[in-house]
Design an enzyme around this catalytic site. Structure first.
Site, PDB file in Angstrom:
ATOM      1  N   LYS A 189       0.812  -1.223   0.000  1.00 44.77           N
ATOM      2  CA  LYS A 189       0.000   0.000   0.000  1.00 44.77           C
ATOM      3  C   LYS A 189       0.850   1.280   0.000  1.00 44.77           C
ATOM      4  CE  LYS A 189      -3.989  -2.266   2.036  1.00 44.77           C
ATOM      5  NZ  LYS A 189      -5.177  -2.111   2.916  1.00 44.77           N
TER       6      LYS A 189
ATOM      7  N   TYR B 116     -12.123  -1.948  -4.720  1.00 43.25           N
ATOM      8  CA  TYR B 116     -12.686  -2.185  -3.383  1.00 43.25           C
ATOM      9  C   TYR B 116     -14.220  -2.103  -3.385  1.00 43.25           C
ATOM     10  CZ  TYR B 116      -8.173  -2.225  -0.953  1.00 43.25           C
ATOM     11  OH  TYR B 116      -6.931  -2.561  -0.490  1.00 43.25           O
TER      12      TYR B 116
ATOM     13  N   PHE C 284     -15.948   3.195   6.099  1.00 43.51           N
ATOM     14  CA  PHE C 284     -14.559   3.578   5.836  1.00 43.51           C
ATOM     15  C   PHE C 284     -14.228   3.628   4.338  1.00 43.51           C
ATOM     16  CE2 PHE C 284     -14.686  -1.021   6.724  1.00 43.51           C
ATOM     17  CZ  PHE C 284     -14.118  -1.541   5.567  1.00 43.51           C
TER      18      PHE C 284
ATOM     19  N   ARG D 170      -2.233 -14.996   4.093  1.00 46.42           N
ATOM     20  CA  ARG D 170      -2.963 -14.315   5.166  1.00 46.42           C
ATOM     21  C   ARG D 170      -2.284 -14.554   6.515  1.00 46.42           C
ATOM     22  NH1 ARG D 170      -7.805 -12.097   3.834  1.00 46.42           N
ATOM     23  NH2 ARG D 170      -8.927 -12.611   5.729  1.00 46.42           N
TER      24      ARG D 170
ATOM     25  N   THR E  23      -6.132  -7.848   9.849  1.00 45.67           N
ATOM     26  CA  THR E  23      -6.357  -6.542   9.204  1.00 45.67           C
ATOM     27  C   THR E  23      -5.939  -5.401  10.122  1.00 45.67           C
ATOM     28  OG1 THR E  23      -8.219  -7.493   8.014  1.00 45.67           O
ATOM     29  CG2 THR E  23      -8.118  -5.092   8.095  1.00 45.67           C
TER      30      THR E  23
ATOM     31  N   ASN F 211      -2.407  -0.415   6.548  1.00 43.99           N
ATOM     32  CA  ASN F 211      -1.973  -1.704   7.121  1.00 43.99           C
ATOM     33  C   ASN F 211      -0.970  -2.437   6.224  1.00 43.99           C
ATOM     34  OD1 ASN F 211      -3.792  -2.465   5.182  1.00 43.99           O
ATOM     35  ND2 ASN F 211      -5.038  -3.782   6.481  1.00 43.99           N
TER      36      ASN F 211
ATOM     37  N   HIS G 212      -2.266  -5.462   1.162  1.00 40.06           N
ATOM     38  CA  HIS G 212      -3.544  -6.141   0.930  1.00 40.06           C
ATOM     39  C   HIS G 212      -3.227  -7.587   0.557  1.00 40.06           C
ATOM     40  CE1 HIS G 212      -7.473  -7.141  -0.711  1.00 40.06           C
ATOM     41  NE2 HIS G 212      -6.828  -7.644  -1.752  1.00 40.06           N
TER      42      HIS G 212
ATOM     43  N   GLU H 142      -8.738 -10.202  -8.584  1.00 36.65           N
ATOM     44  CA  GLU H 142      -7.815  -9.098  -8.275  1.00 36.65           C
ATOM     45  C   GLU H 142      -6.570  -9.145  -9.168  1.00 36.65           C
ATOM     46  OE1 GLU H 142      -9.362  -8.773  -3.658  1.00 36.65           O
ATOM     47  OE2 GLU H 142      -7.359  -9.562  -4.022  1.00 36.65           O
TER      48      GLU H 142
END
Ligand code: CMP
Length: 141
Positions: A12, A52, A60, A88, A94, A115, A118, A129
């Site tokens: 990110k 998203y 949010f 993950r 998250t 964070n 992704h 994705e």
């Protein structure tokens, strides 16, 4: 791309800005993932909203898409057995405040929004994705 063997990730904007791109890629490599596609790009607001879209009703959403289009990201397709679940585990929860020691989010995330990375939450979304960012000629799998 064979189902179950691939996941999609995005480093990110804040993590890229802070110079954490290479350390994060090193952690990904050390965990046994092979990079089969990768690019640095900047999402427009429209593209971030599309990526998203599943979160569009969430409170949010506006902040999330503004943040995700605020600077360059690095998108990648990663290959490993059981990739979605394994990735993950590597990145952690998250919310980085709850992430386990040694996870990427514990090490590099600043907040739930910033964070660090992704990661796809299912094989189906890994494919969707990956295809959002890469053409078939850009995925070497
Ligand atoms: P990501 O894995 O990119 O998927 C959706 C993102 O929405 C998530 O990481 C977080 O960065 C963000 N997000 C999820 N929940 C919240 C929240 N409660 N507040 C702000 N951002 C959130």
């Amino acid at each position: 791309m064979k189902k179950g063997e691939f996941t999609f990730t995005m480093i990110k904007p804040k993590a890229v800005e802070l110079g954490n791109l290479i350390p994060i890629l090193y952690d990904i490599s050390q965990a046994g993932f092979k990079v089969v596609a990768m690019k640095m790009t900047r999402l427009s607001l429209v593209q971030a909203k599309k990526f998203y879209a599943i979160h569009k009703e969430r409170p949010f959403f506006k902040d999330l898409v503004e943040f995700m289009s605020s600077g360059p990201v690095v998108a990648a397709v990663l290959q490993k057995d059981n990739a979605v679940e394994e990735y993950r585990k590597l990145i952690g929860t998250t919310n980085p405040a709850e992430a386990e020691d040694g996870t990427i989010r514990k090490k590099y995330a600043l907040s739930v929004q910033a964070n660090a990375v992704h990661g796809s939450d299912s094989d189906e979304n890994a494919l969707i994705e990956s295809n959002f960012f890469f053409s078939q000629f850009e995925i070497f799998a």
